[in-house]
Design a protein around this motif. Sequence first.
Motif, PDB file in Angstrom:
ATOM      1  N   PRO A  68       9.435 -17.056  -3.419  1.00 57.80           N
ATOM      2  CA  PRO A  68       9.304 -18.500  -3.672  1.00 57.80           C
ATOM      3  C   PRO A  68       9.916 -18.925  -5.012  1.00 57.80           C
ATOM      4  CG  PRO A  68       7.228 -17.618  -2.835  1.00 57.80           C
ATOM      5  CD  PRO A  68       8.127 -16.448  -3.129  1.00 57.80           C
ATOM      6  N   LEU A  69       9.772 -18.077  -6.017  1.00 58.70           N
ATOM      7  CA  LEU A  69      10.393 -18.384  -7.319  1.00 58.70           C
ATOM      8  C   LEU A  69      11.911 -18.291  -7.233  1.00 58.70           C
ATOM      9  CD1 LEU A  69       7.958 -16.522  -9.743  1.00 58.70           C
ATOM     10  CD2 LEU A  69       8.129 -18.989  -9.320  1.00 58.70           C
ATOM     11  N   ALA A  70      12.399 -17.297  -6.488  1.00 59.86           N
ATOM     12  CA  ALA A  70      13.850 -17.162  -6.314  1.00 59.86           C
ATOM     13  C   ALA A  70      14.408 -18.394  -5.623  1.00 59.86           C
ATOM     14  CB  ALA A  70      14.177 -15.900  -5.514  1.00 59.86           C
ATOM     15  N   ASP A  71      13.646 -18.923  -4.681  1.00 58.83           N
ATOM     16  CA  ASP A  71      14.082 -20.134  -3.986  1.00 58.83           C
ATOM     17  C   ASP A  71      14.115 -21.307  -4.951  1.00 58.83           C
ATOM     18  OD1 ASP A  71      14.830 -21.875  -1.955  1.00 58.83           O
ATOM     19  OD2 ASP A  71      12.812 -22.073  -1.146  1.00 58.83           O
ATOM     20  N   PRO A  96      28.114 -16.431  -3.322  1.00 52.95           N
ATOM     21  CA  PRO A  96      27.947 -17.806  -3.822  1.00 52.95           C
ATOM     22  C   PRO A  96      29.022 -18.785  -3.346  1.00 52.95           C
ATOM     23  CG  PRO A  96      27.642 -16.236  -5.596  1.00 52.95           C
ATOM     24  CD  PRO A  96      28.155 -15.466  -4.414  1.00 52.95           C
ATOM     25  N   PHE A  97      30.155 -18.259  -2.915  1.00 55.13           N
ATOM     26  CA  PHE A  97      31.280 -19.120  -2.550  1.00 55.13           C
ATOM     27  C   PHE A  97      31.496 -19.230  -1.043  1.00 55.13           C
ATOM     28  CE2 PHE A  97      32.004 -17.141  -6.687  1.00 55.13           C
ATOM     29  CZ  PHE A  97      31.976 -18.273  -7.475  1.00 55.13           C
ATOM     30  N   THR A  98      30.559 -18.687  -0.256  1.00 52.74           N
ATOM     31  CA  THR A  98      30.708 -18.702   1.198  1.00 52.74           C
ATOM     32  C   THR A  98      30.133 -19.945   1.851  1.00 52.74           C
ATOM     33  OG1 THR A  98      28.611 -17.562   1.522  1.00 52.74           O
ATOM     34  CG2 THR A  98      30.599 -16.177   1.320  1.00 52.74           C
ATOM     35  N   GLY A  99      29.261 -20.653   1.148  1.00 49.90           N
ATOM     36  CA  GLY A  99      28.581 -21.789   1.743  1.00 49.90           C
ATOM     37  C   GLY A  99      27.342 -21.391   2.538  1.00 49.90           C
ATOM     38  N   LEU A 100      27.034 -20.104   2.579  1.00 49.84           N
ATOM     39  CA  LEU A 100      25.851 -19.622   3.299  1.00 49.84           C
ATOM     40  C   LEU A 100      24.563 -19.882   2.533  1.00 49.84           C
ATOM     41  CD1 LEU A 100      27.247 -16.206   4.586  1.00 49.84           C
ATOM     42  CD2 LEU A 100      26.838 -18.282   5.930  1.00 49.84           C
ATOM     43  N   VAL A 101      24.671 -19.985   1.218  1.00 49.93           N
ATOM     44  CA  VAL A 101      23.506 -20.249   0.369  1.00 49.93           C
ATOM     45  C   VAL A 101      23.854 -21.392  -0.576  1.00 49.93           C
ATOM     46  CG1 VAL A 101      22.527 -17.921   0.467  1.00 49.93           C
ATOM     47  CG2 VAL A 101      24.237 -18.447  -1.257  1.00 49.93           C
ATOM     48  N   GLU A 102      22.835 -22.140  -0.956  1.00 45.85           N
ATOM     49  CA  GLU A 102      23.023 -23.249  -1.891  1.00 45.85           C
ATOM     50  C   GLU A 102      22.340 -22.882  -3.198  1.00 45.85           C
ATOM     51  OE1 GLU A 102      22.105 -27.117  -0.329  1.00 45.85           O
ATOM     52  OE2 GLU A 102      22.782 -26.519   1.667  1.00 45.85           O
ATOM     53  N   LEU A 103      23.027 -22.119  -4.007  1.00 46.65           N
ATOM     54  CA  LEU A 103      22.465 -21.623  -5.253  1.00 46.65           C
ATOM     55  C   LEU A 103      22.437 -22.699  -6.328  1.00 46.65           C
ATOM     56  CD1 LEU A 103      24.288 -18.166  -5.430  1.00 46.65           C
ATOM     57  CD2 LEU A 103      21.952 -18.603  -4.677  1.00 46.65           C
ATOM     58  N   GLY A 122      17.753 -20.974  -5.962  1.00 48.01           N
ATOM     59  CA  GLY A 122      18.304 -21.577  -4.755  1.00 48.01           C
ATOM     60  C   GLY A 122      18.541 -20.548  -3.663  1.00 48.01           C
ATOM     61  N   LEU A 123      17.966 -19.365  -3.814  1.00 40.79           N
ATOM     62  CA  LEU A 123      18.133 -18.300  -2.829  1.00 40.79           C
ATOM     63  C   LEU A 123      16.934 -18.340  -1.894  1.00 40.79           C
ATOM     64  CD1 LEU A 123      20.113 -16.020  -2.129  1.00 40.79           C
ATOM     65  CD2 LEU A 123      18.693 -14.487  -3.482  1.00 40.79           C
ATOM     66  N   ASP A 124      17.142 -18.853  -0.702  1.00 38.67           N
ATOM     67  CA  ASP A 124      16.097 -19.016   0.297  1.00 38.67           C
ATOM     68  C   ASP A 124      15.382 -17.684   0.558  1.00 38.67           C
ATOM     69  OD1 ASP A 124      15.439 -18.991   3.466  1.00 38.67           O
ATOM     70  OD2 ASP A 124      15.273 -21.014   2.638  1.00 38.67           O
ATOM     71  N   PRO A 125      14.075 -17.705   0.804  1.00 40.62           N
ATOM     72  CA  PRO A 125      13.348 -16.465   1.095  1.00 40.62           C
ATOM     73  C   PRO A 125      13.947 -15.655   2.250  1.00 40.62           C
ATOM     74  CG  PRO A 125      11.785 -18.204   0.636  1.00 40.62           C
ATOM     75  CD  PRO A 125      13.146 -18.847   0.685  1.00 40.62           C
ATOM     76  N   TRP A 167      16.903 -15.029   2.626  1.00 41.09           N
ATOM     77  CA  TRP A 167      17.906 -14.189   1.981  1.00 41.09           C
ATOM     78  C   TRP A 167      17.275 -13.293   0.925  1.00 41.09           C
ATOM     79  CZ3 TRP A 167      23.072 -13.499   2.822  1.00 41.09           C
ATOM     80  CH2 TRP A 167      23.690 -14.381   3.705  1.00 41.09           C
ATOM     81  N   ALA A 168      16.365 -13.850   0.148  1.00 43.74           N
ATOM     82  CA  ALA A 168      15.805 -13.131  -0.997  1.00 43.74           C
ATOM     83  C   ALA A 168      15.003 -11.899  -0.577  1.00 43.74           C
ATOM     84  CB  ALA A 168      14.934 -14.067  -1.841  1.00 43.74           C
ATOM     85  N   VAL A 169      14.150 -12.040   0.429  1.00 49.22           N
ATOM     86  CA  VAL A 169      13.291 -10.916   0.817  1.00 49.22           C
ATOM     87  C   VAL A 169      14.109  -9.742   1.361  1.00 49.22           C
ATOM     88  CG1 VAL A 169      11.418 -10.180   2.343  1.00 49.22           C
ATOM     89  CG2 VAL A 169      11.240 -12.346   1.095  1.00 49.22           C
ATOM     90  N   PRO A 170      15.008  -9.936   2.336  1.00 53.68           N
ATOM     91  CA  PRO A 170      15.793  -8.784   2.805  1.00 53.68           C
ATOM     92  C   PRO A 170      16.666  -8.171   1.708  1.00 53.68           C
ATOM     93  CG  PRO A 170      15.972 -10.595   4.354  1.00 53.68           C
ATOM     94  CD  PRO A 170      15.257 -11.125   3.146  1.00 53.68           C
ATOM     95  N   PHE A 171      17.234  -9.014   0.861  1.00 48.36           N
ATOM     96  CA  PHE A 171      18.057  -8.510  -0.235  1.00 48.36           C
ATOM     97  C   PHE A 171      17.194  -7.699  -1.201  1.00 48.36           C
ATOM     98  CE2 PHE A 171      20.907  -9.786  -4.035  1.00 48.36           C
ATOM     99  CZ  PHE A 171      21.673  -8.643  -3.888  1.00 48.36           C
ATOM    100  N   GLY A 172      15.995  -8.191  -1.481  1.00 47.51           N
ATOM    101  CA  GLY A 172      15.085  -7.464  -2.358  1.00 47.51           C
ATOM    102  C   GLY A 172      14.663  -6.136  -1.767  1.00 47.51           C
ATOM    103  N   VAL A 173      14.363  -6.108  -0.476  1.00 54.07           N
ATOM    104  CA  VAL A 173      13.972  -4.861   0.192  1.00 54.07           C
ATOM    105  C   VAL A 173      15.143  -3.864   0.183  1.00 54.07           C
ATOM    106  CG1 VAL A 173      13.291  -3.850   2.419  1.00 54.07           C
ATOM    107  CG2 VAL A 173      12.164  -5.926   1.574  1.00 54.07           C
ATOM    108  N   TYR A 174      16.355  -4.364   0.431  1.00 59.01           N
ATOM    109  CA  TYR A 174      17.551  -3.508   0.352  1.00 59.01           C
ATOM    110  C   TYR A 174      17.665  -2.889  -1.044  1.00 59.01           C
ATOM    111  CZ  TYR A 174      22.474  -2.702  -0.770  1.00 59.01           C
ATOM    112  OH  TYR A 174      23.643  -2.165  -1.246  1.00 59.01           O
ATOM    113  N   LEU A 175      17.469  -3.702  -2.074  1.00 60.74           N
ATOM    114  CA  LEU A 175      17.572  -3.197  -3.442  1.00 60.74           C
ATOM    115  C   LEU A 175      16.479  -2.173  -3.757  1.00 60.74           C
ATOM    116  CD1 LEU A 175      18.580  -6.447  -5.326  1.00 60.74           C
ATOM    117  CD2 LEU A 175      19.963  -4.385  -5.038  1.00 60.74           C
TER     118      LEU A 175
END
Length: 134
Positions: A37-40, A96-103, A44-47, A49-57
Amino acid sequence: MTATTATASAQTRLRGILRLDAFACAGFGLLLAAGAPLADRFLGLDPAWAVPFGVYLLGCAVALGLVAGYPDLVRGQVIGVVANNVLAAAAMAALPFTGLVELTLAGYALMLGGAALVAVFAIAEEAGLKRLEA
């Protein structure tokens, strides 16, 4: 300095870089997965995106810890780490430049700064591997 001492020194340095990479992955992964929620809000990184990316990391952090903990570093594993870092850096720089996320501006800074940091780790780990093989 003997060849054995040089090899031990190269292994120690490379292990340190791998461990530092693991700590960075763990920290960023926890931030994204547990703080979605804070990342969002701030990045601007929607959960979604944030949760799977965080789990990957977090998975990367565990893998890096295992690779660094082997009694003798395995060349193929370190090459895998370098390849993963190269791909991750490219993805983080492009996302950030793909338009997939609105950072937010902070999101852009974090993604691009993270991409740069991951690229530095890839370069340092590749250099460490070359020193190890010399």
